[in-house]
Design a protein around this motif. Sequence first.
Motif, PDB file in Angstrom:
ATOM      1  N   LEU A  10      10.230 -57.428  25.671  1.00  0.00           N
ATOM      2  CA  LEU A  10       8.873 -57.106  26.101  1.00  0.00           C
ATOM      3  C   LEU A  10       8.595 -55.607  26.025  1.00  0.00           C
ATOM      4  N   ALA A  11       9.623 -54.828  26.258  1.00  0.00           N
ATOM      5  CA  ALA A  11       9.514 -53.363  26.269  1.00  0.00           C
ATOM      6  C   ALA A  11      10.931 -52.809  26.204  1.00  0.00           C
ATOM      7  N   PRO A  12      11.089 -51.507  25.996  1.00  0.00           N
ATOM      8  CA  PRO A  12      12.441 -50.944  26.013  1.00  0.00           C
ATOM      9  C   PRO A  12      13.184 -51.309  27.296  1.00  0.00           C
ATOM     10  N   GLN A  13      14.340 -51.934  27.156  1.00  0.00           N
ATOM     11  CA  GLN A  13      15.203 -52.342  28.261  1.00  0.00           C
ATOM     12  C   GLN A  13      14.590 -53.428  29.154  1.00  0.00           C
ATOM     13  N   ILE A  14      13.572 -54.112  28.668  1.00  0.00           N
ATOM     14  CA  ILE A  14      12.980 -55.228  29.411  1.00  0.00           C
ATOM     15  C   ILE A  14      12.891 -56.436  28.486  1.00  0.00           C
ATOM     16  N   PHE A  15      13.441 -57.567  28.918  1.00  0.00           N
ATOM     17  CA  PHE A  15      13.407 -58.765  28.089  1.00  0.00           C
ATOM     18  C   PHE A  15      13.069 -59.996  28.930  1.00  0.00           C
ATOM     19  N   GLN A  64      15.090 -56.328  33.663  1.00  0.00           N
ATOM     20  CA  GLN A  64      15.198 -54.936  33.227  1.00  0.00           C
ATOM     21  C   GLN A  64      16.660 -54.523  33.303  1.00  0.00           C
ATOM     22  N   THR A  65      17.169 -53.934  32.244  1.00  0.00           N
ATOM     23  CA  THR A  65      18.594 -53.584  32.198  1.00  0.00           C
ATOM     24  C   THR A  65      18.823 -52.232  32.859  1.00  0.00           C
ATOM     25  N   ILE A  66      18.980 -52.284  34.176  1.00  0.00           N
ATOM     26  CA  ILE A  66      19.184 -51.050  34.932  1.00  0.00           C
ATOM     27  C   ILE A  66      20.544 -50.996  35.609  1.00  0.00           C
ATOM     28  N   GLY A  67      21.210 -52.124  35.719  1.00  0.00           N
ATOM     29  CA  GLY A  67      22.512 -52.170  36.380  1.00  0.00           C
ATOM     30  C   GLY A  67      23.549 -52.840  35.494  1.00  0.00           C
ATOM     31  N   CYS A  68      24.771 -52.876  35.989  1.00  0.00           N
ATOM     32  CA  CYS A  68      25.883 -53.418  35.225  1.00  0.00           C
ATOM     33  C   CYS A  68      25.653 -54.872  34.828  1.00  0.00           C
ATOM     34  N   SER A  69      25.236 -55.694  35.779  1.00  0.00           N
ATOM     35  CA  SER A  69      25.086 -57.125  35.512  1.00  0.00           C
ATOM     36  C   SER A  69      23.924 -57.423  34.570  1.00  0.00           C
ATOM     37  N   THR A  70      22.814 -56.709  34.737  1.00  0.00           N
ATOM     38  CA  THR A  70      21.672 -56.961  33.852  1.00  0.00           C
ATOM     39  C   THR A  70      21.969 -56.472  32.430  1.00  0.00           C
ATOM     40  N   LYS A  71      22.801 -55.451  32.302  1.00  0.00           N
ATOM     41  CA  LYS A  71      23.217 -55.018  30.968  1.00  0.00           C
ATOM     42  C   LYS A  71      24.095 -56.082  30.317  1.00  0.00           C
ATOM     43  N   ALA A 142       4.088 -45.535  30.022  1.00  0.00           N
ATOM     44  CA  ALA A 142       3.531 -45.314  28.685  1.00  0.00           C
ATOM     45  C   ALA A 142       3.171 -46.658  28.066  1.00  0.00           C
ATOM     46  N   GLU A 143       2.442 -46.625  26.963  1.00  0.00           N
ATOM     47  CA  GLU A 143       1.944 -47.862  26.342  1.00  0.00           C
ATOM     48  C   GLU A 143       3.056 -48.854  26.035  1.00  0.00           C
ATOM     49  N   GLU A 144       4.193 -48.380  25.550  1.00  0.00           N
ATOM     50  CA  GLU A 144       5.262 -49.290  25.162  1.00  0.00           C
ATOM     51  C   GLU A 144       5.880 -50.032  26.340  1.00  0.00           C
ATOM     52  N   TYR A 145       5.574 -49.583  27.561  1.00  0.00           N
ATOM     53  CA  TYR A 145       6.126 -50.233  28.746  1.00  0.00           C
ATOM     54  C   TYR A 145       5.130 -51.175  29.439  1.00  0.00           C
ATOM     55  N   VAL A 146       3.938 -51.297  28.891  1.00  0.00           N
ATOM     56  CA  VAL A 146       2.958 -52.255  29.430  1.00  0.00           C
ATOM     57  C   VAL A 146       3.375 -53.650  28.980  1.00  0.00           C
TER      58      VAL A 146
END
Length: 289
Positions: A10-15, A64-71, A142-146
């Motif tokens: 969906l956006a950088p580091q968001i799926f 959102q890939t912000i922690g160990c498990s989500t990565k 920013a736009e890419e994160y909407v």
Amino acid sequence: MYKIIEKRALAPQIFLMDIEAPRVAKSAKPGQFVIIKMDEKGERIPLTISDYDTKRGTVTIVVQTIGCSTKEMENYEVGDSFLDFVGPLGQASELMSESIEELKNKKIIFIAGGLGTAPVYPQVKWLNEQGVKADVIIGAKAEEYVIMEEEMKSVAGNVYPCTDDGSYGYKGLVTNKLKDLVQNEGKKYDLVIAIGPMIMMKFVCKLTEELGITTIVSMNPIMVDGTGMCGACRLTVDGETKFACVDGPEFDGHKVNFEEAMRRQTMYKTQEVSKNEGIKPGCGLGGTK
């Protein structure tokens, strides 16, 4: 095992993932969450339900890939499966406890910050199914994160994208957009529902107190275990101790002690950063799919 039916960025580091979980989909309601355990050595990850389809038997999550498990979760692809997918948990949105006629007489606006757009969507969708069109402010840096703008437009009244850098939509904070709608465009709202980063919800509540608008917030950002046993999501609401995972995640935003909740959230973020810095690829969570 719970199979991944669809996955897309969906956006950088968001799926987004659609998970095959018929029993969860059948019982799910807007505002609730699930707990995912990727494998037998994985930790429990609470994630708000972003959508559900009873016919397909699927539940949608946005991560959102912000922690160990989500990565680690990001490495999973269509056809892979999670060991556990428990839910629905938590209380359903407070909107569902009101009569449809009451809701039709209210002017409602949602304020979605970043990843908070995902749990806002099922509530707006449910309202639309009842014949109620809510407005939505979507905030991003920013736009890419909407994210999920088109999905939101299909079920909402007005959708107002905002970006911090002005690359898309309104330039500025979501609070400034709400103030602009009320004070400059003459919009009148009876209810604000804010879901997003803790700092955003705090300042939305400060503004809505000044404007005299009832405000509901979702405290899912501080959930860890998701069952009320770890105590990590303990917070004070109107002077009483509550747990976001079992009593919420939604609460009256004007009664939440945000300073206390933000201190607690910072404590766990510090631990997660330390964990990430000391762990090699694979995160020590088992790694097998």
